[in-house]
Design a protein around this motif. Structure first.
Motif, PDB file in Angstrom:
ATOM      1  N   LEU A 148       3.180   0.903   4.520  1.00 30.41           N
ATOM      2  CA  LEU A 148       2.430   0.425   3.361  1.00 30.41           C
ATOM      3  C   LEU A 148       1.693  -0.876   3.666  1.00 30.41           C
ATOM      4  N   HIS A 149       2.325  -1.783   4.386  1.00 27.83           N
ATOM      5  CA  HIS A 149       1.673  -3.070   4.640  1.00 27.83           C
ATOM      6  C   HIS A 149       0.403  -2.900   5.465  1.00 27.83           C
ATOM      7  N   GLU A 150       0.362  -1.877   6.328  1.00 27.14           N
ATOM      8  CA  GLU A 150      -0.866  -1.604   7.081  1.00 27.14           C
ATOM      9  C   GLU A 150      -1.943  -1.007   6.171  1.00 27.14           C
ATOM     10  N   PHE A 151      -1.522  -0.118   5.292  1.00 28.09           N
ATOM     11  CA  PHE A 151      -2.467   0.479   4.350  1.00 28.09           C
ATOM     12  C   PHE A 151      -3.119  -0.600   3.494  1.00 28.09           C
ATOM     13  N   LEU A 152      -2.327  -1.567   3.082  1.00 26.99           N
ATOM     14  CA  LEU A 152      -2.846  -2.616   2.199  1.00 26.99           C
ATOM     15  C   LEU A 152      -3.796  -3.574   2.914  1.00 26.99           C
ATOM     16  N   GLN A 153      -3.787  -3.565   4.231  1.00 30.15           N
ATOM     17  CA  GLN A 153      -4.694  -4.439   4.971  1.00 30.15           C
ATOM     18  C   GLN A 153      -6.115  -3.888   5.025  1.00 30.15           C
ATOM     19  N   GLU A 154      -6.268  -2.600   4.755  1.00 30.26           N
ATOM     20  CA  GLU A 154      -7.591  -1.976   4.822  1.00 30.26           C
ATOM     21  C   GLU A 154      -8.398  -2.294   3.569  1.00 30.26           C
ATOM     22  N   GLU A 155      -9.640  -2.621   3.750  1.00 28.98           N
ATOM     23  CA  GLU A 155     -10.506  -2.917   2.615  1.00 28.98           C
ATOM     24  C   GLU A 155     -10.958  -1.629   1.953  1.00 28.98           C
ATOM     25  N   ARG A 156     -10.991  -1.639   0.622  1.00 25.46           N
ATOM     26  CA  ARG A 156     -11.363  -0.444  -0.134  1.00 25.46           C
ATOM     27  C   ARG A 156     -12.337  -0.803  -1.235  1.00 25.46           C
ATOM     28  N   GLN A 157     -13.144   0.184  -1.586  1.00 26.05           N
ATOM     29  CA  GLN A 157     -14.097   0.004  -2.676  1.00 26.05           C
ATOM     30  C   GLN A 157     -13.560   0.666  -3.931  1.00 26.05           C
ATOM     31  N   GLY A 158     -14.094   0.280  -5.068  1.00 26.44           N
ATOM     32  CA  GLY A 158     -13.708   0.899  -6.329  1.00 26.44           C
ATOM     33  C   GLY A 158     -12.450   0.307  -6.925  1.00 26.44           C
TER      34      GLY A 158
END
Length: 237
Positions: A148-158
């Motif tokens: 999860l901590h890696e997923f949260l590091q990715e920038e996302r739109q919306g």
């Protein structure tokens, strides 16, 4: 209408050959004959109508007679869902979410996760089968499992949401926060919920804390409720 899937078919193709398994299904199970029509998709929104030219249980062939583009949804949905302890529950979630409408799925490994590995090949087959059953021409993308901590590091739109069960923390009902026509990412935790540290990290990344109702839901149920809520909010009247 029966829908078949093959990622390699393109708009330039005029003929198509089915593999051994699909050929047997077409001829032996569906009892299709030369001259009968079937439909195919490449999972990217294209639907191809084809006429069977050779009804052979080992090598069925067809000529493409019509090509259409299925309109995409006005929104996109990315569900990041922790793997469930029992594999069949996660498979059920994937099947139903595909039928309702999801664009991307990422299994996220959390602090309280009891299962940390998945079998992507089997999950892909379930997604493909659900896409065909629901007559959708868009195949959801299944990403590799990540912490999860890696997923949260990715920038996302919306819009970005985290659905957790900590009642003493501020939460909003998901249906009150969804804006139609947007890209949406929703985090769904494991059976033991997200840890306080994980919730804090998500909030620090601008994820909005949400509730999915007044009862505590299983992981797979919560994911389906979230998926359906987004779909209903975007439904045109």
């Amino acid at each position: 209408m029966n829908l078949f899937y093959n990622p390699d078919i393109s708009v330039e193709d005029t003929r198509f050959s089915f593999d051994r398994d699909e050929s047997r299904h077409i001829v032996k199970v569906l009892r299709k004959k030369e001259g009968d029509h079937i439909h195919l998709t490449n999972g990217n929104g294209r639907i191809f109508e084809a006429e069977i030219t050779l009804a052979d249980i080992k090598h069925c062939t067809a000529k493409i007679t019509e090509k259409t583009q299925q309109p995409p949804r006005d929104y996109s949905l990315h569900l990041a869902v922790a793997p469930t302890k029992m594999n069949d529950r996660y498979e059920w979630f994937l099947e139903k979410a595909t039928e309702i409408g999801v664009d991307e799925i990422t299994p996220v490994i959390c602090s309280h996760s009891e299962r940390t590995k998945i079998k992507p090949e089997r999950l892909e087959k379930i997604i493909q089968s659900a896409m065909k059953q629901s007559l959708s021409a868009y195949l959801p993308k299944l990403n590799p499992a990540v912490p999860l901590h890696e997923f949260l590091q990715e920038e996302r739109q919306g819009q970005m949401f985290i659905a957790h069960c900590e009642e003493e923390k501020e939460r909003f009902f998901l249906q009150q926060k969804i804006i139609p026509g947007q890209k949406v990412t929703i985090l769904i935790g494991p059976e033991g919920d997200f840890s306080e540290k994980e919730i804090a990290l998500a909030l620090d990344k601008a994820y909005i804390p949400v509730s999915l109702g007044n009862t505590r839901l299983r992981t797979e149920t919560a994911a389906i409720v979230a998926c359906h809520t987004v779909a209903l909010t975007n439904q045109k009247t």
